[in-house]
Design a protein around this motif. Sequence first.
Motif, PDB file in Angstrom:
ATOM      1  N   ALA A   1     -34.780 -24.565 -63.163  1.00  0.00           N
ATOM      2  CA  ALA A   1     -33.386 -24.800 -63.528  1.00  0.00           C
ATOM      3  C   ALA A   1     -33.176 -24.321 -64.955  1.00  0.00           C
ATOM      4  O   ALA A   1     -34.036 -24.495 -65.810  1.00  0.00           O
ATOM      5  CB  ALA A   1     -33.049 -26.277 -63.419  1.00  0.00           C
ATOM      6  N   VAL A   2     -32.029 -23.707 -65.178  1.00  0.00           N
ATOM      7  CA  VAL A   2     -31.645 -23.242 -66.502  1.00  0.00           C
ATOM      8  C   VAL A   2     -30.261 -23.803 -66.785  1.00  0.00           C
ATOM      9  O   VAL A   2     -29.359 -23.679 -65.961  1.00  0.00           O
ATOM     10  CB  VAL A   2     -31.589 -21.702 -66.565  1.00  0.00           C
ATOM     11  N   ALA A   3     -30.072 -24.455 -67.928  1.00  0.00           N
ATOM     12  CA  ALA A   3     -28.770 -25.006 -68.303  1.00  0.00           C
ATOM     13  C   ALA A   3     -28.426 -24.546 -69.706  1.00  0.00           C
ATOM     14  O   ALA A   3     -29.220 -24.687 -70.626  1.00  0.00           O
ATOM     15  CB  ALA A   3     -28.805 -26.525 -68.237  1.00  0.00           C
ATOM     16  N   THR A   4     -27.248 -23.955 -69.853  1.00  0.00           N
ATOM     17  CA  THR A   4     -26.749 -23.527 -71.154  1.00  0.00           C
ATOM     18  C   THR A   4     -25.318 -24.022 -71.291  1.00  0.00           C
ATOM     19  O   THR A   4     -24.761 -24.628 -70.384  1.00  0.00           O
ATOM     20  CB  THR A   4     -26.772 -21.999 -71.304  1.00  0.00           C
ATOM     21  N   ARG A   5     -24.706 -23.718 -72.411  1.00  0.00           N
ATOM     22  CA  ARG A   5     -23.306 -24.086 -72.613  1.00  0.00           C
ATOM     23  C   ARG A   5     -22.387 -23.355 -71.655  1.00  0.00           C
ATOM     24  O   ARG A   5     -21.285 -23.789 -71.386  1.00  0.00           O
ATOM     25  CB  ARG A   5     -22.891 -23.758 -74.045  1.00  0.00           C
TER      26      ARG A   5
ATOM     27  N   ILE B   1     -33.936 -17.061 -71.354  1.00  0.00           N
ATOM     28  CA  ILE B   1     -33.352 -18.209 -72.026  1.00  0.00           C
ATOM     29  C   ILE B   1     -34.262 -18.743 -73.121  1.00  0.00           C
ATOM     30  O   ILE B   1     -33.805 -19.100 -74.193  1.00  0.00           O
ATOM     31  CB  ILE B   1     -32.952 -19.323 -71.030  1.00  0.00           C
ATOM     32  N   THR B   2     -35.571 -18.777 -72.888  1.00  0.00           N
ATOM     33  CA  THR B   2     -36.460 -19.291 -73.926  1.00  0.00           C
ATOM     34  C   THR B   2     -36.548 -18.331 -75.091  1.00  0.00           C
ATOM     35  O   THR B   2     -36.670 -18.754 -76.231  1.00  0.00           O
ATOM     36  CB  THR B   2     -37.871 -19.575 -73.372  1.00  0.00           C
TER      37      THR B   2
ATOM     38  N   VAL C   1     -38.367 -26.886 -71.433  1.00  0.00           N
ATOM     39  CA  VAL C   1     -38.198 -26.344 -72.777  1.00  0.00           C
ATOM     40  C   VAL C   1     -36.750 -26.553 -73.166  1.00  0.00           C
ATOM     41  O   VAL C   1     -35.841 -26.136 -72.458  1.00  0.00           O
ATOM     42  CB  VAL C   1     -38.549 -24.836 -72.825  1.00  0.00           C
ATOM     43  N   ARG C   2     -36.529 -27.246 -74.298  1.00  0.00           N
ATOM     44  CA  ARG C   2     -35.171 -27.507 -74.777  1.00  0.00           C
ATOM     45  C   ARG C   2     -34.981 -26.855 -76.130  1.00  0.00           C
ATOM     46  O   ARG C   2     -35.903 -26.766 -76.923  1.00  0.00           O
ATOM     47  CB  ARG C   2     -34.932 -29.007 -74.935  1.00  0.00           C
ATOM     48  N   GLY C   3     -33.770 -26.423 -76.381  1.00  0.00           N
ATOM     49  CA  GLY C   3     -33.417 -25.842 -77.662  1.00  0.00           C
ATOM     50  C   GLY C   3     -31.938 -26.022 -77.913  1.00  0.00           C
ATOM     51  O   GLY C   3     -31.231 -26.613 -77.102  1.00  0.00           O
ATOM     52  N   PRO C   4     -31.439 -25.508 -79.021  1.00  0.00           N
ATOM     53  CA  PRO C   4     -30.030 -25.711 -79.360  1.00  0.00           C
ATOM     54  C   PRO C   4     -29.057 -24.981 -78.436  1.00  0.00           C
ATOM     55  O   PRO C   4     -27.888 -25.321 -78.388  1.00  0.00           O
ATOM     56  CB  PRO C   4     -29.931 -25.196 -80.787  1.00  0.00           C
TER      57      PRO C   4
ATOM     58  N   GLY D   1     -29.680 -24.511 -74.976  1.00  0.00           N
ATOM     59  CA  GLY D   1     -29.834 -24.875 -73.572  1.00  0.00           C
ATOM     60  C   GLY D   1     -31.208 -25.416 -73.275  1.00  0.00           C
ATOM     61  O   GLY D   1     -31.960 -25.763 -74.177  1.00  0.00           O
ATOM     62  N   ALA D   2     -31.519 -25.472 -71.975  1.00  0.00           N
ATOM     63  CA  ALA D   2     -32.800 -26.001 -71.536  1.00  0.00           C
ATOM     64  C   ALA D   2     -33.253 -25.281 -70.279  1.00  0.00           C
ATOM     65  O   ALA D   2     -32.437 -24.795 -69.506  1.00  0.00           O
ATOM     66  CB  ALA D   2     -32.689 -27.497 -71.269  1.00  0.00           C
TER      67      ALA D   2
END
Length: 119
Positions: free
Chosen positions: A48-52, A12-13, A33-36, A38-39
């Motif tokens: 934890a991994v969160a995306t759209r 994800i990163t 770590v946050r980005g456009p 996800g985080a």
Amino acid sequence: MKTLLFSLFVLITTTIAEARPVYGVSGSHGTVVRGPRGAVAVGEDRAAVATRRGVAVSGPNGTAVARRPYAAPLPRGYVRVVPTGYRTVVYRGYSCFFVGGVYYRTVIYQGETVYVIVD
């Protein structure tokens, strides 16, 4: 499990970093770590991994994954949820939910149970 979490973190990163700049915050409990796209949050014994498209969480009690459904917008007059406080009544020959002066009838739309507002 830690290998899986590290793989998710790297995946994800890497995707986020390739898309745009990454914004990271470190603290005493772990790294976020946050980005456009996800985080990712990684701690001592959890991640934890969160995306759209969904969320994956792993910790001492196990791992859980939830994908976000791609629900198409409903046509006008259809709703996915009936407001709370309804009563079940018979209206125009159908079993309906009645709340706030509005009748809702259960229907199947594209394989999904939804409610149509009865006029």
